[in-house]
Design an enzyme around this catalytic site. Structure first.
Site, PDB file in Angstrom:
ATOM      1  N   HIS A 362      -3.771   0.966   0.720  1.00 39.55           N
ATOM      2  CA  HIS A 362      -3.426   0.628   2.099  1.00 39.55           C
ATOM      3  C   HIS A 362      -4.632   0.243   2.938  1.00 39.55           C
ATOM      4  O   HIS A 362      -4.539  -0.584   3.831  1.00 39.55           O
ATOM      5  CB  HIS A 362      -2.619   1.760   2.725  1.00 39.55           C
ATOM      6  CG  HIS A 362      -1.218   1.737   2.212  1.00 39.55           C
ATOM      7  ND1 HIS A 362      -0.782   2.517   1.184  1.00 39.55           N
ATOM      8  CD2 HIS A 362      -0.179   0.935   2.540  1.00 39.55           C
ATOM      9  CE1 HIS A 362       0.467   2.221   0.915  1.00 39.55           C
ATOM     10  NE2 HIS A 362       0.868   1.267   1.720  1.00 39.55           N
ATOM     11  N   GLU A 603      11.475  -1.751  -4.125  1.00 33.40           N
ATOM     12  CA  GLU A 603      10.121  -1.455  -4.600  1.00 33.40           C
ATOM     13  C   GLU A 603      10.116  -0.389  -5.686  1.00 33.40           C
ATOM     14  O   GLU A 603       9.086  -0.099  -6.283  1.00 33.40           O
ATOM     15  CB  GLU A 603       9.205  -1.049  -3.438  1.00 33.40           C
ATOM     16  CG  GLU A 603       9.744   0.033  -2.540  1.00 33.40           C
ATOM     17  CD  GLU A 603       8.827   0.328  -1.356  1.00 33.40           C
ATOM     18  OE1 GLU A 603       7.685  -0.161  -1.331  1.00 33.40           O
ATOM     19  OE2 GLU A 603       9.258   1.068  -0.459  1.00 33.40           O
ATOM     20  N   ASP A 627       4.449  -1.822  -4.568  1.00 23.45           N
ATOM     21  CA  ASP A 627       4.979  -0.679  -5.304  1.00 23.45           C
ATOM     22  C   ASP A 627       5.780  -1.122  -6.513  1.00 23.45           C
ATOM     23  O   ASP A 627       5.739  -0.475  -7.555  1.00 23.45           O
ATOM     24  CB  ASP A 627       5.834   0.204  -4.386  1.00 23.45           C
ATOM     25  CG  ASP A 627       4.956   1.112  -3.549  1.00 23.45           C
ATOM     26  OD1 ASP A 627       4.045   1.723  -4.133  1.00 23.45           O
ATOM     27  OD2 ASP A 627       5.156   1.175  -2.327  1.00 23.45           O
ATOM     28  N   CYS A 674       7.621  -8.929   0.968  1.00 23.03           N
ATOM     29  CA  CYS A 674       6.652  -8.484   1.978  1.00 23.03           C
ATOM     30  C   CYS A 674       5.447  -7.772   1.372  1.00 23.03           C
ATOM     31  O   CYS A 674       4.614  -7.242   2.080  1.00 23.03           O
ATOM     32  CB  CYS A 674       7.328  -7.591   3.018  1.00 23.03           C
ATOM     33  SG  CYS A 674       7.918  -6.037   2.340  1.00 23.03           S
TER      34      CYS A 674
HETATM   35  C1  PEP Z   1       5.050  -2.700  -0.990  1.00 25.08           C
HETATM   36  O1  PEP Z   1       5.137  -1.650  -1.623  1.00 25.08           O
HETATM   37  O2  PEP Z   1       4.960  -3.817  -1.505  1.00 25.08           O
HETATM   38  C2  PEP Z   1       5.059  -2.671   0.484  1.00 25.08           C
HETATM   39  C3  PEP Z   1       5.135  -3.758   1.184  1.00 25.08           C
HETATM   40  O3  PEP Z   1       4.926  -1.444   1.073  1.00 25.08           O
HETATM   41  P1  PEP Z   1       3.556  -0.619   1.156  1.00 25.08           P
HETATM   42  O4  PEP Z   1       2.462  -1.503   0.684  1.00 25.08           O
HETATM   43  O5  PEP Z   1       3.395  -0.195   2.575  1.00 25.08           O
HETATM   44  O6  PEP Z   1       3.818   0.540   0.235  1.00 25.08           O
HETATM   45 MG    MG Z   2       5.717   0.186  -0.668  1.00 27.44          MG
END
Ligand code: PEP
Ligand code: MG
Length: 754
Positions: A362, A603, A627, A674
C-alpha cells in the site's frame, strides 16, 4: 560449530566496513575448521577476474594483487558451476592452475564455495590445507552458511562504495542497491530514516547540535526507567520469591553501570543523538553477553536488550520520533508504512525506499498516487547508516544510489527533466476523451485515499473516482474517526467530483493495512481478519462508517458503495442488511438520500466463480487485481523475496479476469478494474480488449493510459489479445505489449511500466 557460526555472523554484521568483515571471516573460519588458509575472492565483472580480497594464511601482500581470469583455475570453476568443490588434492583437478604469488604449491586440500546473492555469484570462499584432506559434509555446510551470510555483507558494501574502493573499479552503477520493484520515476534527495517506535535495531545514527540537551534527555530517560523498575519490584514483592525480586535490583545495577551510561554518553559527545548512541552501547553489551560461555550470563543479553528498549521508549516520549521533513525528503525504512508516508508534507517528499514490500504494497500504491518514485524490497538496505545521506532513487530500474557521484546525479536529473517533459506533453490529453482510434470510449477513473490526492485526480481529467480507499484516513489518526469527522472527509471527495461517480469502498483494514489503535496479531494476516470480515464482526464500526458515507452523499447522488474482500454471498447479504438499516434510519432522521449503487470487489478467487449469484444482489463489480494476483498465484504482495513472481499478466490472472467480465456482462453488470494493473498502459490495452467497462488508477498513471488507449483501435487491441492467449508465460505477454507500444511510438510509456 553452530555457536561459532552464530558468533562469526554477528561479528561480520557488526563490522564497520567490508574489508573488516572479510578479515573477520577468514580468521574465524581458519580457526574453526583448523585449516592452513582461508581466503575470499570477489568477482570483478569489469575486469572479468576473481580478485583475492582477504586471506589468513597466504601472504597478506597478495590481497588485491592476485587476480584470476574468469574461466581459469579452481576458483573460477566454483563460480562457474555455482557449486562447491571439495578436493583432497587440488592439483589433480583438470581445472587447476598454479598461482605463484601465493606459494600455492605447498597446499593440497581445497574446499571452495560460491558466494551468491539474488542468483548472482559475488565471489568465492576458499579454505586450503597443506596435507591432503577431504572435508566432511558438515564442514562444507558450515562454509556454505557463512558464504550465504557474507553475500549480504558484500551487498551492503556495494551501497557504501566499499567494493568500488576495494576493487578500484569505476562503474558505480554495478554496485547500486537493487530492489525488487518500485514505482517509476527518478528522485535526487536526502534520506530521512523512519522506524517503528521502541525498535532499537531500527534506530538510525543521526547528528545532533545541542549535545547538552541530548545528554539531559538521556539522563532523564535512564532515571525514568529506574523509577519504573523500582515500582515494578515494589508491586511484585508480595507475589514473587525474594530471589526473583533480586532480579530487578540486578537490572537497576546494570542500568546504573558505568559501561552502559558512560558508553552512551561518549557516543552522544561524539555527536550522535541519544537513541543512536544508545543503540551502539546496547548492541555492544548484548554481544558481549552473547559471547559468554556461561549459559546463565548469556541469557543476560536479553535483559540488556530489554533495558535498551525501555530507555528508548522513554527517550521517544522526550525526543520527537521524526524530525522536520525538509524539501527533498526521501523516506527510508525497514518497512515504510502508508501512515509514515502520509505524515510527510507532499511538497517535501521526493522518494520512498523500503527494505521490505513490493510495488503492490500500500505504501507503493500511495507513492504512485502521488507521483513519487519508490524502490521497494531492498532486503540488504543498510538503514542504520543512511539518515541524512544523499540518495538517488531510480524507480524505473528499482535501484538506489547512496552518496552518488556527480555523473550519476546528473544522469538522474536529466531523466527527471525528460519525465517532466513527457508529463507536459501528456497535459494536452486532459480535455480529450478516453477513446480508441475507432471511437470506443472507456472512462478512466482515479483511485484516491488521501484528500491531498483529490487535486491531482481532478487535474488529470479523471471522469470520477473508481476507488476511494477509506482506510487511509483511518490510518493517519490515533483513534477511530467519528461519524461527523468521517462525513466531512467523504463529502469533500463526493463534492469535488459531483455529478461524476465516486466509488467509496468500505473499510478494508487487515492484511498490511494496520491501524495503530486497533492491533490485530495474526500469523497469516492476508488470509485472516481482513476487509469485510472485520466490518461484519464489528457492525458498530461499519455502521458508523456507512452512515457517514451515506450522509456525505446527501443532495449529491453520485455515491457508489464498494465492498472489499468478499468471498461468499452471505457476506454481501449481511453487509446489505446493515447498509439498508443505516439508510432507513437516516431517511427517518430526515436526510435527503438516494440509495446508492452497490458493488463488490472481485479480489478473492472464490468470487470469480460466484458472479451470477452476486449479480442478483449488487449493481456492479470491480476487479482488485492486486489481491486477485496475490491470491491466485499464492504470492504475498509484500514479500520482496517473491516479488518477481507477482505478475498480473500471468495467463491465469488474465483468464480469471476474462471469466469475470464475460459472466458479469451476461447478466448485464458492468465491470471495472481498480488494481494497479489498470494503471499500466500495456496491461490496460488487454483489459480494453477484454471489454472492461472502466478503469481506475492512480492519477499519476491516468494520462499515460489515456495516451495508450487513444493510440490503438479496438480491432488492434483485439489482435493483441488473441496473440496473448497463445502465450504460456507473463514475460512473453509483456514483451508483446511493449513491442506494440514501441511500434505505436509510445516507447516513453514502456519505461514507466515495469
Ligand atoms: C486490489 O486488491 O487490487 C485493490 C484495489 O485493493 P487494495 O490494493 O486496497 O487491497
Ligand atoms: Mg484489495
Amino acid at each position: 560449530m553452530l555457536d561459532t557460526l552464530r558468533r562469526t555472523i554477528q561479528e561480520v554484521n557488526r563490522a564497520p566496513d567490508l574489508a573488516r568483515a572479510l578479515s573477520i571471516i577468514v580468521a574465524r573460519v581458519k580457526q574453526a575448521m583448523v585449516v592452513d588458509v582461508c581466503s575470499v575472492y570477489l568477482v570483478d565483472d569489469e575486469g572479468k577476474q576473481h580478485v583475492l580480497m582477504a586471506t589468513d594464511g597466504y601472504n597478506a601482500d597478495a590481497v588485491g594483487e592476485v587476480r584470476l581470469d574468469f574461466g581459469r583455475g579452481l576458483v573460477s570453476e566454483v563460480a562457474r558451476r555455482e557449486e562447491s568443490l571439495n578436493l583432497d588434492n587440488a592439483s589433480d583437478h583438470p581445472s587447476y592452475v598454479f598461482t605463484d604469488e601465493i606459494g600455492e604449491e605447498a597446499f593440497h586440500g581445497f574446499l571452495g564455495v560460491p558466494i551468491i546473492q539474488h542468483r548472482k555469484v559475488l565471489g568465492v570462499l576458499v579454505v586450503r590445507q597443506r596435507e591432503r584432506r577431504r572435508f566432511a559434509e558438515q564442514e562444507e555446510t558450515f562454509l556454505f552458511t557463512l558464504a550465504a551470510q557474507l553475500a549480504g555483507a558484500i551487498s551492503h558494501a556495494g551501497a557504501s562504495g566499499d567494493i568500488t574502493r576495494l576493487l578500484q573499479a569505476s562503474d558505480e552503477s554495478r554496485y547500486a542497491l537493487k530492489g525488487v520493484s518500485g514505482t517509476p520515476g527518478a528522485a535526487v534527495g536526502h534520506a530521512v530514516v523512519v522506524y517503528p517506535l521502541a525498535n532499537l535495531e531500527a534506530i538510525p545514527d543521526r547528528a545532533v547540535d545541542d549535545i547538552d540537551a541530548e545528554i539531559a534527555n538521556f539522563r532523564a530517560a535512564v532515571a525514568g526507567v529506574e523509577r519504573d523498575m523500582r515500582m515494578m519490584s515494589a508491586r511484585m514483592v508480595d507475589s514473587l520469591p525474594a530471589e526473583d525480586i533480586a532480579l530487578f535490583d540486578a537490572l537497576i545495577l546494570m542500568l546504573r553501570s558505568e559501561n552502559l551510561v558512560d558508553g552512551t554518553l561518549d557516543g552522544i559527545r561524539a555527536g550522535n543523538w541519544a537513541p543512536g548512541a544508545l543503540r551502539n552501547t546496547i548492541t555492544e553489551h548484548v554481544t558481549a553477553f552473547e559471547d559468554m560461555e556461561d549459559p546463565y550470563l548469556r541469557e543476560r543479553a536479553s535483559d540488556v536488550r530489554d533495558l535498551g528498549r525501555r530507555i528508548l521508549e522513554r527517550l521517544q516520549s522526550i525526543v520527537p520520533a521524526v524530525r522536520d521533513f525538509t524539501a527533498g525528503t526521501i523516506l527510508v525504512g525497514e518497512e515504510v508504512t502508508a501512515s509514515q508516508l502520509a505524515e510527510v508534507p507532499v511538497n517535501s517528499l521526493v522518494g520512498v525506499v523500503s527494505a521490505r514490500g513490493s510495488s503492490a504494497s500500500h505504501v507503493a500504491i500511495l507513492a504512485r498516487a502521488l507521483g513519487i518514485p519508490a524502490v521497494m524490497g531492498i532486503d540488504d538496505l543498510p538503514v542504520g547508516r543512511l539518515d541524512g545521506q544523499e540518495l538517488v532513487v531510480d524507480g524505473y530500474q528499482s535501484r538506489l544510489f547512496v552518496r552518488p557521484s556527480q555523473a550519476i546525479r546528473k544522469e538522474f536529473q536529466r531523466l527527471q527533466q525528460e519525465e517532466a517533459e513527457l508529463t507536459d506533453e501528456l497535459q494536452k490529453l486532459i480535455e480529450l476523451s478516453s477513446e480508441t482510434l475507432d471511437g470506443t470510449c472507456v472512462p478512466l477513473h482515479a483511485n484516491t485515499g488521501l484528500l491531498s490526492d483529490i487535486t491531482p485526480s481532478l487535474r488529470c481529467g479523471a471522469e470520477g473516482i473508481g476507488l476511494y480507499r477509506t482506510e487511509v484516513p483511518f490510518m493517519i489518526r490515533d483513534r477511530f474517526p467519528g461519524e461527523e469527522e468521517q462525513r466531512r472527509t467523504y463529502r469533500q471527495v463526493l463534492e469535488a467530483f459531483a455529478p461524476a461517480p465516486v466509488t467509496v469502498r468500505t473499510l478494508d483494514i487487515g492484511g498490511d493495512k494496520r491501524l495503530p489503535y486497533f492491533p490485530v496479531e495474526e500469523e497469516n494476516p492476508f488470509l485472516g481478519w481482513r476487509g469485510i470480515r472485520i466490518a461484519l464482526d464489528h457492525p458498530e464500526i461499519f455502521l458508523i462508517q456507512v452512515r457517514a458515507i451515506l450522509r456525505a452523499d446527501a443532495g449529491l447522488g453520485n455515491l457508489q458503495l464498494l465492498l472489499p474482500m468478499i468471498s461468499s454471498v452471505h457476506e454481501i447479504d449481511a453487509a446489505l442488511g446493515l447498509i439498508r438499516r443505516a439508510f432507513d434510519e437516516l431517511v427517518d432522521e430526515g436526510e435527503a438520500l438516494v440509495f446508492p449503487k452497490i458493488g463488490v470487489m472481485i479480489e478473492v478467487p472464490s468470487a470469480i466463480y460466484q458472479i451470477p449469484a452476486m449479480a442478483k444482489r449488487v449493481d456492479f463489480f470491480s476487479i482488485g487485481t492486486n489481491d486477485l494476483t496475490q491470491y491466485l498465484l499464492a504470492v504475498d504482495r509484500n514479500n520482496a523475496q517473491v516479488a518477481e513472481l507477482f505478475e498480473a499478466l500471468h495467463p491465469a490472472v488474465l483468464r480469471a479476469i476474462r471469466q469475470v467480465i464475460e459472466q458479469a456482462h451476461a447478466v448485464e453488470r458492468p465491470v471495472s478494474v481498480c488494481g494497479e494493473m489498470a494503471g499500466d498502459p500495456a496491461a490496460a490495452l488487454l483489459l480494453l480488449a477484454m471489454g472492461v467497462d472502466s478503469l481506475s488508477m492512480s492519477a499519476a498513471s491516468l494520462l499515460r493510459v489515456k495516451w495508450a488507449i487513444r493510440s490503438f483501435s479496438m480491432e488492434a487491441v483485439g489482435r493483441l489479445l488473441d496473440e496473448a492467449w497463445e502465450f504460456e508465460d507473463a514475460g512473453a505477454v509483456r514483451a508483446l505489449l511493449h513491442n506494440a507500444l514501441e511500434d505505436a511510438g509510445l516507447g516513453g510509456l514502456v519505461r514507466a511500466g515495469r
